[in-house]
Design a protein around this motif. Structure first.
Motif, PDB file in Angstrom:
ATOM      1  N   GLN A   1      41.680  72.876  62.617  1.00 15.24           N
ATOM      2  CA  GLN A   1      42.814  72.949  63.534  1.00 15.24           C
ATOM      3  C   GLN A   1      42.390  73.159  64.985  1.00 15.24           C
ATOM      4  O   GLN A   1      43.002  72.606  65.910  1.00 15.24           O
ATOM      5  CB  GLN A   1      43.771  74.052  63.102  1.00 15.24           C
ATOM      6  CG  GLN A   1      43.164  75.441  63.097  1.00 15.24           C
ATOM      7  CD  GLN A   1      44.192  76.488  62.739  1.00 15.24           C
ATOM      8  OE1 GLN A   1      45.330  76.432  63.199  1.00 15.24           O
ATOM      9  NE2 GLN A   1      43.813  77.457  61.918  1.00 15.24           N
TER      10      GLN A   1
ATOM     11  N   VAL B   1      54.588  77.952  64.626  1.00 12.55           N
ATOM     12  CA  VAL B   1      53.872  76.797  64.072  1.00 12.55           C
ATOM     13  C   VAL B   1      52.896  77.269  63.004  1.00 12.55           C
ATOM     14  O   VAL B   1      52.185  78.267  63.188  1.00 12.55           O
ATOM     15  CB  VAL B   1      53.126  76.033  65.191  1.00 12.55           C
ATOM     16  CG1 VAL B   1      52.223  74.956  64.590  1.00 12.55           C
ATOM     17  CG2 VAL B   1      54.127  75.414  66.160  1.00 12.55           C
TER      18      VAL B   1
ATOM     19  N   VAL C   1      50.171  75.873  59.553  1.00 10.71           N
ATOM     20  CA  VAL C   1      49.337  74.790  59.042  1.00 10.71           C
ATOM     21  C   VAL C   1      49.833  74.379  57.662  1.00 10.71           C
ATOM     22  O   VAL C   1      50.044  75.224  56.784  1.00 10.71           O
ATOM     23  CB  VAL C   1      47.862  75.224  58.962  1.00 10.71           C
ATOM     24  CG1 VAL C   1      47.030  74.176  58.227  1.00 10.71           C
ATOM     25  CG2 VAL C   1      47.301  75.451  60.358  1.00 10.71           C
TER      26      VAL C   1
ATOM     27  N   TYR D   1      50.548  70.224  61.435  1.00 13.09           N
ATOM     28  CA  TYR D   1      51.286  71.379  61.928  1.00 13.09           C
ATOM     29  C   TYR D   1      52.757  71.212  61.555  1.00 13.09           C
ATOM     30  O   TYR D   1      53.310  70.110  61.615  1.00 13.09           O
ATOM     31  CB  TYR D   1      51.169  71.485  63.450  1.00 13.09           C
ATOM     32  CG  TYR D   1      49.859  72.045  63.952  1.00 13.09           C
ATOM     33  CD1 TYR D   1      49.395  73.273  63.507  1.00 13.09           C
ATOM     34  CD2 TYR D   1      49.095  71.351  64.881  1.00 13.09           C
ATOM     35  CE1 TYR D   1      48.201  73.791  63.964  1.00 13.09           C
ATOM     36  CE2 TYR D   1      47.901  71.856  65.357  1.00 13.09           C
ATOM     37  CZ  TYR D   1      47.451  73.083  64.894  1.00 13.09           C
ATOM     38  OH  TYR D   1      46.270  73.599  65.347  1.00 13.09           O
TER      39      TYR D   1
END
Length: 403
Positions: free
Chosen positions: A205, A219, A221, A242
């Motif tokens: 990420q 947000v 993952v 995301y």
């Protein structure tokens, strides 16, 4: 008193005439026309239907193979079988006088055309092209590329069959930040695929959103993994994305991407250095020092190595004039942090480890980082997980979608 007739079918009495019962007049001369045995008295009374006698003629049966040949010819699924059945049906129809000759001929003709089409497809490698197209369609849901945004008809949980690419500028369910290709072979199982996805996606990420401070707290993952069914069609991709921490909510406000495609050289240099320390912080062991002192000491040693690398990167870059002083202050802090972390790595007991760890926490000055970030044009609001000391990362526990 008369005697009743014996039991049995009723036998009508023949009409009495000039001739004895059971006798009829001789046939007329040929000149008078064709002979009529019933003239001039008419036909005798008719009897009821007897066993074995049918009042109407039965229709000739239709040949079953002719029907099968026609069906296979129309469907074109087994053209060779349809052609053979049609030819056999024609032979049986000639011998038995059955109906269905037209169906047998039609089935044979259609099956011949279908067989010719299959031969043409095989000769031109059309089957391979068709199968490749089918596999592409089956795995298209996981074929989004890095940087693309999408909507999912089922949200970001459970299974799905298709993802719709949408502009990142508007509302969207997810944004792809990495695609991981798995090796071939047998399907490793849902658990193993999910484990690989979690490990890879959380690691990758920061290569997409290098400025973790610019990623909003809402947000998280997510990862899209192959299922056993999609694996059989050639799907080998894990898609890292995301999404909103609320799986039923969407994202908005544009792309979260901030990497070499959107950042300048000074921003990239600073973030690469800072992320080295963040990556080491993320390796904190699950067990506490009381439960596993050795694991905590190893973590402290990794922190020392990361701080050495970060200091070297900050020192070696030529910073712009307005960022030199703020970055120098951050460099001084990084160099000072190495000492307590070295003590923690060499602690002989739990108390010694926590004392050194406490010294490292006291030396940290978040204002220095904010000032340097402001000078470089980076995000200046620390994420909530850094403010409460819970470590780095984004969002909550993440989640997965299955193709």
């Amino acid at each position: 008193m008369s005697i009743p007739p014996p039991p049995g079918p009723y036998q009508p009495q023949e009409p009495q005439g000039p001739y004895p019962q059971g006798q009829y007049p001789p046939p007329p001369p040929a000149a008078q026309g064709p002979y009529n045995p019933y003239a001039p008295y008419g036909p005798p009374p008719y009897q009821g239907w007897g066993q074995g006698y049918m009042p109407y003629n039965q229709p000739t049966p239709v040949n079953g193979l002719a029907i099968a040949a026609l069906v296979l010819g129309i469907l074109c699924c087994l053209p060779a079988v349809g052609l053979v059945l049609g030819l056999i049906a024609l032979g049986q129809i000639r011998k038995k006088g059955e109906r269905g000759r037209g169906m047998a001929i039609a089935g044979s003709v259609l099956s011949s055309l279908g067989l010719a089409l299959w031969v043409l497809v095989l000769a031109t490698n059309g089957v391979s092209d068709f199968w490749d197209g089918f596999k592409d369609a089956a795995s298209s849901s996981a074929s989004l590329k890095k940087g693309e945004c999408f909507d999912s008809p089922t949200g970001l949980e459970g299974s799905f069959y298709d993802l719709d690419e949408v502009p990142c500028a508007g509302e969207h369910d997810g944004e792809v930040f990495a695609v991981v290709r798995l090796p071939g072979g047998a399907f490793p199982g849902d658990g193993e695929v999910t484990r690989i996805a979690e490990d890879k996606c959380y690691t990758l990420q920061t290569s997409y959103a290098m400025d973790t401070w610019a990623v909003p707290d809402h947000v998280d993952v997510y990862y899209i993994v192959p299922s056993a069914d999609s694996w059989r069609t050639g799907d080998r991709e894990i898609t890292c994305a995301y999404g909103n921490t609320d799986a039923d909510a969407s994202l908005s406000g544009g792309s979260l991407r901030n990497d070499e495609t959107t950042l300048d050289a000074d921003q990239l240099a600073y973030l690469k250095a800072a992320n080295v320390q963040d990556a080491a912080l993320d390796t904190i062991p699950e067990a506490s020092a009381e439960d596993d002192l050795a694991a905590s000491q190893q973590w402290a040693a990794r922190m020392v190595a990361a701080l050495n690398a970060e200091a070297g990167m900050l020192r070696d870059h030529a910073w712009p004039a307005d960022a030199k002083k703020p970055v120098a202050a951050v460099l001084k802090e990084v160099e000072a942090l190495r000492e307590p972390w070295e003590k923690a790595a060499g602690a002989t007991d739990v108390d010694g480890f926590y004392l050194a760890y406490g010294e490292a926490l006291e030396l940290e000055d978040r204002d220095l980082t904010i000032t340097a970030r402001k000078a470089l044009g980076l995000a200046t609001t620390p994420p909530s997980y850094e403010e409460d000391g819970s470590g780095s990362g984004t969002g909550g526990g993440g989640g997965d979608l299955e193709v």
